[in-house]
Motif scaffolding. Structure first.
Motif, PDB file in Angstrom:
ATOM      1  N   MET A 164      68.076  45.058 -22.461  1.00  0.00           N
ATOM      2  CA  MET A 164      68.576  46.266 -21.841  1.00  0.00           C
ATOM      3  C   MET A 164      69.187  45.902 -20.515  1.00  0.00           C
ATOM      4  SD  MET A 164      65.364  48.599 -22.946  1.00  0.00           S
ATOM      5  CE  MET A 164      64.250  47.252 -22.614  1.00  0.00           C
ATOM      6  N   THR A 195      69.941  45.841 -16.670  1.00  0.00           N
ATOM      7  CA  THR A 195      69.222  46.014 -15.427  1.00  0.00           C
ATOM      8  C   THR A 195      70.285  45.746 -14.394  1.00  0.00           C
ATOM      9  OG1 THR A 195      68.653  43.693 -15.476  1.00  0.00           O
ATOM     10  CG2 THR A 195      67.067  45.228 -16.393  1.00  0.00           C
ATOM     11  N   PHE A 220      65.242  54.513 -24.368  1.00  0.00           N
ATOM     12  CA  PHE A 220      64.144  55.134 -25.088  1.00  0.00           C
ATOM     13  C   PHE A 220      64.249  56.647 -25.188  1.00  0.00           C
ATOM     14  CE2 PHE A 220      62.426  50.977 -24.405  1.00  0.00           C
ATOM     15  CZ  PHE A 220      61.727  50.753 -25.570  1.00  0.00           C
ATOM     16  N   ASP A 221      64.936  57.253 -24.240  1.00  0.00           N
ATOM     17  CA  ASP A 221      65.009  58.706 -24.267  1.00  0.00           C
ATOM     18  C   ASP A 221      66.150  59.235 -25.115  1.00  0.00           C
ATOM     19  OD1 ASP A 221      62.826  58.820 -22.714  1.00  0.00           O
ATOM     20  OD2 ASP A 221      63.882  59.165 -20.823  1.00  0.00           O
ATOM     21  N   SER A 243      67.610  54.967 -29.661  1.00  0.00           N
ATOM     22  CA  SER A 243      66.341  54.623 -30.279  1.00  0.00           C
ATOM     23  C   SER A 243      66.441  54.623 -31.801  1.00  0.00           C
ATOM     24  CB  SER A 243      65.231  55.555 -29.798  1.00  0.00           C
ATOM     25  OG  SER A 243      65.529  56.886 -30.119  1.00  0.00           O
ATOM     26  N   LEU A 297      65.286  42.562 -27.715  1.00  0.00           N
ATOM     27  CA  LEU A 297      65.921  43.751 -27.162  1.00  0.00           C
ATOM     28  C   LEU A 297      66.331  43.486 -25.723  1.00  0.00           C
ATOM     29  CD1 LEU A 297      66.625  46.704 -27.676  1.00  0.00           C
ATOM     30  CD2 LEU A 297      64.354  47.316 -26.857  1.00  0.00           C
ATOM     31  N   ALA A 346      66.374  51.000 -19.398  1.00  0.00           N
ATOM     32  CA  ALA A 346      65.334  51.125 -20.412  1.00  0.00           C
ATOM     33  C   ALA A 346      64.997  52.586 -20.685  1.00  0.00           C
ATOM     34  CB  ALA A 346      64.092  50.369 -19.958  1.00  0.00           C
ATOM     35  N   SER A 347      64.950  53.378 -19.641  1.00  0.00           N
ATOM     36  CA  SER A 347      64.573  54.779 -19.862  1.00  0.00           C
ATOM     37  C   SER A 347      65.615  55.487 -20.711  1.00  0.00           C
ATOM     38  CB  SER A 347      64.387  55.498 -18.520  1.00  0.00           C
ATOM     39  OG  SER A 347      65.551  55.409 -17.747  1.00  0.00           O
TER      40      SER A 347
END
Lengths: 345, 345
Positions: free
Chosen positions: B111, B113, B84-85, B90, B109, B80-81
Motif C-alpha cells: 500500500m 505510504t 480497507f474501507d 477490498s 500487499l 491502508a485505511s
DNA sequence: GTGAAAGCGCTAACAC
DNA sequence: GTGTTAGCGCTTTCAC
C-alpha cells in the motif's frame, strides 16, 4: 551524465556495477549496504555506476546470502471477506502497514483458505519471511505457537492454551476495560446493571465478563443480570430481550462488544424503552458500529491500529534478536463517552 | 535406524535429505519438484527421508536458482485505511486471494505510504515477485506501466494515457453499463432523465457519462441535464440540488456511482420529492451504500471480486509466458433492479 | 533414471 | 579501506 536508462532485458548485476566502477564486488556490496568503511570517493564512483546502469539489488540473492528476507507475514486465519469486513482485522493490518512504512520491511498478507493451514506452515518454515504476526479471534490458532521456535512471531491477543506461555503477544487488558465501562455506569448512579457477555471460551469474552463482575462486586451490586451472545448484533438483540423478559428492573447494560450493543438497542426500543433515558448502554471495541449508532454508543476504545503498530514493532525487535522483549504487552484502553449513557433519573 | 529428530537450530537442507536417503541432491530436487523421471521406488525412499527430517525446501534458495518467486504483489497506491474501507479495493483483493488460494502463489500487499512509490518500484525491480497487480482509481498510477517490461503486470481499469496501450488490464465496459442503466429508466417511461456524472478525467467517469449520452441520443431524448461531482455522497447531494434548482422537470436520475446516488437521495427529499414515486434513481457499482440505502438502490453491479479473480488469472498466464493473452479483458456488468426505480406515473 | 558439477546474485569472513 | 574467496540452498545442464 549519460543517463540512458534503456530497458535492458536482464537486470544489471552487482558484478556489472563492479566492473563498470572498476572495483570489486565486495566494495559495491558495501556501498549498497551503507558500510562505513568505504572511502567517500569510492562511494561516489560506485553510486555513479549504479545510477548509470540502473542497478537494483536482487532481493532474493541478498536474502539467501544474508539469511534475512526483510519481509514479515501477517497471518489472519479467516476468509478474505472476513478480514476486510471486520474492522478489528483491517485496523490491525493498517497499523502494521503504518509501522512497516518507516522500515525496509514489506508485508505479506496470508489469509485462510480451505485447508491452507498446511500451506501457511510451509510458508513460515520455508524461509519466506523473517517473522510473522498472527491475528485471530480463535484461540485455537495459537497452534502456530510451535513454529515460534523456528521463526519469531507475535500474536494478537493473549493465548488461552498453557503451552503458549512462552509466546509473545500484544493484548488489551480486557478485565480493566470492562471495569472502566462498568464503573462509568456505576458513577452515573445506576445500580441495576446487566451485562451482555460474549463467548467465554475466548479471552476477550471471558475477561470482559470478569471485569464487569469485579466492578459490580466492588460496588456491592447484584451481578446476576447476565446474558450471553456470540458477538453479533442479532445475538445482542436476543440477549437483551432475554434480560428484559426476566421482569427485573434494569437501568444500564454493559455489552461485551459494540455489535451486540447495537443489537441491544433494537430490543430495548421494541420494549418501548429509550436510550439513554430509560437504559444506559456501554459497548466495547469502538468500532464503526459504535460511532454511527443512534444515539452514538459510549464504548471502550481498544485501538486495534495501535495494536498492529505495537505488534510490528515488537516483531522487529524480536527479529533483531532483542532479548529484553517481554512476552506480554498491554495496550492502553480508553473509555469513549458518547450519548448512550446518562445519569440515573 | 537412528531416528534422532532432535530439534536442530537450523532447518534440514536438501543435502541432508540426500544423505539420509542415500541419493544425490539432484534426485531429491527432482522428487520435490515432481519430476516424472524418477523411479517410484526412489521417490518413496526420498519422501520417507523428507518426512523423517521434516524437510521444507527453502523458498529463497529455490527462487534464486529457478528465477521464480512464486509470489505476486498487489499494489494499491492508497493509504491502508482507504484500501480497507473502500469496498472496491477490498473486494478486488479478496478476488485475488481467492484465485491464488488454488495455486502455490502467495500474495504481497503493498500500500502507498508517504513516498513509497520509489520503494515500490525497487520492490518490483528487485525480483521480489513474479508479477504485480496494480489497483487504483488514479490514472496517474499507470506510471508503473514502464515497469511492465521488467515484470509482468495487470492493471485494474483501462489506462487513459496513450503510452500504456500495450499494458494489460481488466476493466468493465462502463459505457455499456451506463447505457444499460439509462435504458432501464427509458423503458420505465421516463423522459426527463438527468445524470450526476463523475470526474471525466477518470476513465469510469468519462465513459459512464458517454454511455448515458449514447442512450439518451438513441432514444431521442434531451441530454442537457448534467451535473458533476467527485464521487462522494456530499457531491451527489450538491449535484442533485443544482439539477433541481434549474426548475426544469426531472423524473429520473442516473448517477455515476452509488455514493453520489445516495447523496442525491437527501437532496431529493429536501426538495419534498419522493423516491421512486417522483424521481427514479439508478446508481453504479453496487457497493454497500446501494444495498443499505432506503429505498434500496437500483444499480449496475461490476463485481470487483470477479475482477480481482480475473486479474490474478491473467497475471499468472502472463507469468507462464502465455502469448495469447489479450491486452484488454472486459468483465460482465449486470443491472440490479431494486426499489429506487419505478415506472413513470 | 541418476549423479556430478556449475552456477543463480549476493554477503561475509578473511587477508592484504 | 579494498579485494579474494567461499559459500547461502537450491535447480539445472550435461554426462553416464
Amino acid at each position: 551524465m549519460t543517463d540512458r536508462t534503456i530497458a535492458k532485458p536482464s537486470a544489471p548485476t552487482l558484478e556489472a556495477v563492479a566492473a563498470h566502477a572498476g572495483v570489486s564486488r565486495a566494495t559495491v556490496s558495501r556501498v549498497v549496504n551503507n558500510s562505513p568503511k568505504v572511502t567517500d570517493e569510492v562511494v561516489a564512483i560506485v553510486n555513479a555506476a549504479i545510477d548509470e546502469l540502473g542497478y537494483v539489488p536482487n532481493r532474493v540473492a541478498r536474502s539467501l546470502a544474508s539469511r534475512k528476507t526483510q519481509a514479515i507475514a501477517v497471518i489472519v486465519p479467516e476468509t478474505a471477506s472476513k478480514v476486510f469486513d471486520d474492522p478489528f482485522f483491517s485496523s490491525i493490518v493498517q497499523g502494521v502497514a503504518l509501522h512497516l512504512a518507516g522500515t525496509e520491511y514489506t508485508l505479506s498478507l496470508l489469509m485462510e483458505t480451505e485447508n491452507s493451514s498446511a500451506k501457511t506452515r510451509r510458508y513460515l518454515r520455508g524461509g519466506n519471511v523473517d517473522g510473522a504476526l498472527i491475528v485471530s479471534h480463535h484461540v485455537s490458532d495459537h497452534s502456530y505457537t510451535q513454529l515460534g521456535a523456528t521463526v519469531p512471531m507475535v500474536f494478537a491477543g493473549r493465548p488461552l492454551i498453557p503451552e503458549a506461555v512462552a509466546s509473545y503477544y500484544v493484548d488489551v487488558d480486557n478485565v480493566e476495560g470492562a471495569r472502566m465501562a462498568t464503573n462509568h455506569l456505576i458513577e452515573l448512579g445506576h445500580t441495576r446493571i446487566a451485562t451482555i457477555a460474549g463467548r467465554t471460551d475466548m479471552p476477550g469474552g471471558h475477561d470482559r465478563l470478569a471485569g464487569w463482575r469485579a466492578a459490580m462486586a466492588a460496588a456491592g451490586l447484584d451481578d446476576s443480570l447476565v446474558a450471553h451472545g456470540d458477538f453479533s448484533p442479532a445475538d445482542g438483540a436476543a440477549a437483551m430481550r432475554a434480560l428484559l423478559e426476566r421482569g427485573e428492573p434494569i437501568d444500564a447494560v454493559f455489552s461485551a462488544n459494540d455489535q451486540m450493543a447495537v443489537g441491544a438497542y433494537s430490543a430495548v426500543r421494541s420494549a418501548g424503552l429509550r436510550i439513554p433515558d430509560d437504559i444506559s448502554i456501554v459497548g466495547f471495541d469502538n468500532d464503526r458500529y459504535a460511532a454511527t449508532a443512534s444515539p452514538p454508543l459510549t464504548t471502550v476504545d481498544q485501538s486495534p491500529e495501535q495494536m498492529g503498530e505495537a505488534m510490528a514493532g515488537i516483531l522487529l525487535r524480536l527479529i533483531d534478536g532483542d532479548e529484553t522483549v517481554p512476552n506480554a504487552t498491554m495496550m492502553p484502553l480508553e473509555l469513549v463517552v458518547r450519548e448512550s449513557t446518562a445519569p440515573r433519573r
